[in-house]
Design a protein around this motif. Sequence first.
Motif, PDB file in Angstrom:
ATOM      1  N   SER A 217      -8.867  47.268  30.391  1.00 50.68           N
ATOM      2  CA  SER A 217      -9.333  47.212  29.007  1.00 50.68           C
ATOM      3  C   SER A 217     -10.832  46.928  28.935  1.00 50.68           C
ATOM      4  O   SER A 217     -11.529  47.457  28.061  1.00 50.68           O
ATOM      5  CB  SER A 217      -8.556  46.140  28.245  1.00 50.68           C
ATOM      6  OG  SER A 217      -8.831  44.852  28.766  1.00 50.68           O
ATOM      7  N   ALA A 222     -13.156  47.424  25.599  1.00 52.77           N
ATOM      8  CA  ALA A 222     -12.497  46.574  24.606  1.00 52.77           C
ATOM      9  C   ALA A 222     -13.113  45.177  24.615  1.00 52.77           C
ATOM     10  O   ALA A 222     -13.299  44.583  25.679  1.00 52.77           O
ATOM     11  CB  ALA A 222     -10.999  46.480  24.908  1.00 52.77           C
ATOM     12  N   PHE A 225     -11.752  40.325  20.887  1.00 54.22           N
ATOM     13  CA  PHE A 225     -10.803  40.404  19.780  1.00 54.22           C
ATOM     14  C   PHE A 225      -9.838  41.565  19.981  1.00 54.22           C
ATOM     15  O   PHE A 225      -8.635  41.428  19.716  1.00 54.22           O
ATOM     16  CB  PHE A 225     -11.552  40.565  18.458  1.00 54.22           C
ATOM     17  CG  PHE A 225     -10.653  40.634  17.259  1.00 54.22           C
ATOM     18  CD1 PHE A 225     -10.047  39.495  16.757  1.00 54.22           C
ATOM     19  CD2 PHE A 225     -10.398  41.858  16.632  1.00 54.22           C
ATOM     20  CE1 PHE A 225      -9.208  39.567  15.654  1.00 54.22           C
ATOM     21  CE2 PHE A 225      -9.558  41.931  15.531  1.00 54.22           C
ATOM     22  CZ  PHE A 225      -8.962  40.775  15.045  1.00 54.22           C
ATOM     23  N   ARG A 226     -10.355  42.718  20.439  1.00 52.97           N
ATOM     24  CA  ARG A 226      -9.478  43.864  20.672  1.00 52.97           C
ATOM     25  C   ARG A 226      -8.487  43.570  21.787  1.00 52.97           C
ATOM     26  O   ARG A 226      -7.311  43.955  21.698  1.00 52.97           O
ATOM     27  CB  ARG A 226     -10.326  45.088  21.016  1.00 52.97           C
ATOM     28  CG  ARG A 226      -9.522  46.340  21.389  1.00 52.97           C
ATOM     29  CD  ARG A 226      -8.526  46.692  20.310  1.00 52.97           C
ATOM     30  NE  ARG A 226      -9.181  46.982  19.048  1.00 52.97           N
ATOM     31  CZ  ARG A 226      -8.541  47.233  17.918  1.00 52.97           C
ATOM     32  NH1 ARG A 226      -7.206  47.172  17.900  1.00 52.97           N
ATOM     33  NH2 ARG A 226      -9.205  47.505  16.813  1.00 52.97           N
ATOM     34  N   ARG A 227      -8.918  42.888  22.839  1.00 50.58           N
ATOM     35  CA  ARG A 227      -7.975  42.535  23.909  1.00 50.58           C
ATOM     36  C   ARG A 227      -6.930  41.562  23.409  1.00 50.58           C
ATOM     37  O   ARG A 227      -5.762  41.635  23.802  1.00 50.58           O
ATOM     38  CB  ARG A 227      -8.741  41.922  25.094  1.00 50.58           C
ATOM     39  CG  ARG A 227      -9.623  42.896  25.846  1.00 50.58           C
ATOM     40  CD  ARG A 227      -9.965  42.369  27.239  1.00 50.58           C
ATOM     41  NE  ARG A 227     -10.631  41.076  27.179  1.00 50.58           N
ATOM     42  CZ  ARG A 227     -11.947  40.914  27.105  1.00 50.58           C
ATOM     43  NH1 ARG A 227     -12.743  41.995  27.070  1.00 50.58           N
ATOM     44  NH2 ARG A 227     -12.488  39.719  27.090  1.00 50.58           N
ATOM     45  N   VAL A 229      -5.726  41.320  20.273  1.00 51.20           N
ATOM     46  CA  VAL A 229      -4.802  41.963  19.344  1.00 51.20           C
ATOM     47  C   VAL A 229      -3.960  43.032  20.040  1.00 51.20           C
ATOM     48  O   VAL A 229      -2.755  43.152  19.789  1.00 51.20           O
ATOM     49  CB  VAL A 229      -5.590  42.561  18.156  1.00 51.20           C
ATOM     50  CG1 VAL A 229      -4.661  43.360  17.249  1.00 51.20           C
ATOM     51  CG2 VAL A 229      -6.290  41.460  17.374  1.00 51.20           C
ATOM     52  N   SER A 230      -4.573  43.811  20.912  1.00 48.66           N
ATOM     53  CA  SER A 230      -3.900  44.984  21.483  1.00 48.66           C
ATOM     54  C   SER A 230      -3.233  44.720  22.829  1.00 48.66           C
ATOM     55  O   SER A 230      -2.379  45.503  23.243  1.00 48.66           O
ATOM     56  CB  SER A 230      -4.906  46.132  21.649  1.00 48.66           C
ATOM     57  OG  SER A 230      -5.480  46.478  20.401  1.00 48.66           O
TER      58      SER A 230
END
Length: 319
Positions: A217, A222, A225-227, A229-230
């Motif tokens: 990721s 990423a 925050f993206r890591r 959430v996803s």
Amino acid sequence: MRSVRPDRAVEAVSDGPVAPPDRPRDRLRRRPLGGPGWVGWAFVLPGLIGLAVFIVIPQVASLVLGFADSTLLGGTQFTGTQNYVRLLHDTQFLNSVRVTAIFVLVYVPANIAISMAMAMWLKTRIAGRNWLRVIFLIPALSPLVANAAVFRLLFQKDGAVNQALATIGLGPIPWLSDGDWALAVVIGVSLWQSFGYNMIVLGAGIDSISPDVIAASRIDGAGRFRRLVSITLPLVSPALFFTTVLTVIGAWQTFAQAYVITGGGPGNSTMTIMLYLYQTAFTNNELGYASAIATVLFVIIAIFTLFQLWGQRRWVHYD
């Protein structure tokens, strides 16, 4: 040279017809009493006896007493649904449901959020993180009543908390004499007491995430925050679901904090359902009515648990 079929070769070698294969059911029937099959039951039996004596039988008895007028001194008279009709018009019971619902709505999200934040913080490379885990878990292992008694002393009008506030020029806060502050104290003490267990469970879920997934990721660009959430939340969702279910069940059964710190006051502002049930049974000597309260509480917890089990299909990922 003439070939011989395999099945006929077997018939030629054997002296008679081949016996059918031995089925598991036949082996079980021929097993003598006291054989290996009974060893497992011997280990399980003490647990089953304890489950029946301390859980199943009391729950059935409570369900039956909910339809009767009974006291601790004996004398039971069945009254049908009179206790449940009384509950609908009992303002103190309805107030206890409201107070407990407020407690659940504030305590459960705060507990899960704090536990998740602390678990992620301890995942970073900080010195002594294993010792910090032990320190944060100690309140969950220590006696609940003793902790509540200590906090009751701390939050009294002339307690250590108000004395500390006075040193920085802040006036004394009526922690235990004001309804809103008293409920806040009960919630705060409950959070301090129990977040360590959820932190350990969620930390184990975070540790199970493969470092290769995180590395991939980052290569894809990423951010944190993206890591979160996803990747982190979906992969930790089974642990989140487990802790959420247990926390909701425990929140609806809150008793010791309110009983020791505030006694349900001031003005029934911290009167939880379990505390009202206790006072009804052991102070007012209305065992049948208290059993009806217990049955209603059981139904409330069952509804919330079934709702969570139904909703897990939408956000829990077991892959």
